[in-house]
Design a protein around this motif. Structure first.
Motif, mmCIF file in Angstrom:
data_model
loop_
_atom_site.group_PDB
_atom_site.id
_atom_site.type_symbol
_atom_site.label_atom_id
_atom_site.label_comp_id
_atom_site.label_asym_id
_atom_site.label_seq_id
_atom_site.Cartn_x
_atom_site.Cartn_y
_atom_site.Cartn_z
ATOM 1 N N THR A 1 101.368 52.216 -5.503
ATOM 2 C CA THR A 1 100.916 53.351 -4.698
ATOM 3 C C THR A 1 101.918 54.496 -4.795
ATOM 4 O O THR A 1 101.532 55.644 -5.029
ATOM 5 N N THR B 1 92.599 55.972 -3.361
ATOM 6 C CA THR B 1 92.922 54.685 -2.757
ATOM 7 C C THR B 1 94.410 54.594 -2.425
ATOM 8 O O THR B 1 94.785 54.100 -1.359
ATOM 9 N N ILE C 1 96.186 53.971 1.222
ATOM 10 C CA ILE C 1 97.176 52.921 1.489
ATOM 11 C C ILE C 1 98.424 53.520 2.109
ATOM 12 O O ILE C 1 98.958 53.003 3.091
ATOM 13 N N LEU D 1 98.929 50.416 4.918
ATOM 14 C CA LEU D 1 98.083 49.222 4.940
ATOM 15 C C LEU D 1 98.801 48.013 4.376
ATOM 16 O O LEU D 1 99.565 48.111 3.412
ATOM 17 N N GLU D 2 98.522 46.883 4.961
ATOM 18 C CA GLU D 2 99.024 45.605 4.463
ATOM 19 C C GLU D 2 98.118 44.506 4.974
ATOM 20 O O GLU D 2 97.244 44.734 5.816
ATOM 21 N N LEU E 1 94.570 45.699 3.558
ATOM 22 C CA LEU E 1 94.914 46.081 2.185
ATOM 23 C C LEU E 1 94.037 45.339 1.185
ATOM 24 O O LEU E 1 93.520 45.946 0.235
#
Length: 186
Positions: A77, A134, A138, A143-144, A148
């Motif tokens: 990312t 995307t 993230i 996000l995780e 995610l």
């Protein structure tokens, strides 16, 4: 010694020799179709740089696999967003120039190689835009975990839909080209 390919004193026409050995008609060339299959296979396997088997393993088991996916997703990312932020404008200009040049060469000047390049590059540029989007999602949401994984699964589904449409359009255009172009180059 008549009948040999090259005779002493005859100039070698490298251009015609090379193009006799290599079929430059893209849509009738097996290597083009292999490249198309490998391109879409690898594009849908590596979801934002994360191998799909790791995503599946993390979804099923969690634990260390989930941490690995989170780490790889964070690294890729940052990489994607760095590229898009640092040279996004320049890349956009160059990519649009190349796509437009391929479209003009391919359809106005009827160059099959340029048509093939455009049919490979255009959907991949859409996938790149989707990847940047995307990656931004993230990063924005930090996000995780399962969230995610869900986002990566949706990204992969969209990439596969783009790939299926691309392969279908390329196959239809390639068959049309092969049926309308004679084997003798006419």
């Amino acid at each position: 010694m008549r009948g040999t390919l090259w005779q002493i004193g005859d100039p070698v026409d490298w251009y015609s020799t090379v193009f006799e050995l290599i079929d430059m008609r893209s849509f009738s060339n097996l290597w083009f179709w292999i490249a198309l299959a490998v391109m879409w296979s690898s594009t849908s396997h590596y979801v934002l740089g994360v191998p799909w088997d790791m995503v599946v393993r993390a979804r099923k088991g969690g634990g260390q696999a989930m941490e690995d996916v989170g780490t790889l997703a964070a690294i890729n990312t940052r990489r994607v967003l760095y590229i898009s932020r640092e040279s996004g404008l320049l890349l956009t200009g160059v990519i649009f120039f190349l796509l437009t040049g391929s479209a003009i060469l391919g359809w106005y000047y009827h160059r099959e190689f340029a048509q093939a390049v455009l049919l490979l590059a255009l959907p991949m540029s859409v996938v790149w835009v989707l990847s940047v989007r995307t990656a931004a999602q993230i990063e924005a949401g930090a996000l995780e975990g399962d969230v995610l994984i869900a986002l990566l699964m949706r990204h992969r589904l969209l990439v596969q839909i783009i790939g299926m449409m691309s392969i279908f359009v390329t196959a239809m255009w390639g068959m049309y080209q092969n049926m309308t172009t004679s084997a003798l180059g006419g």
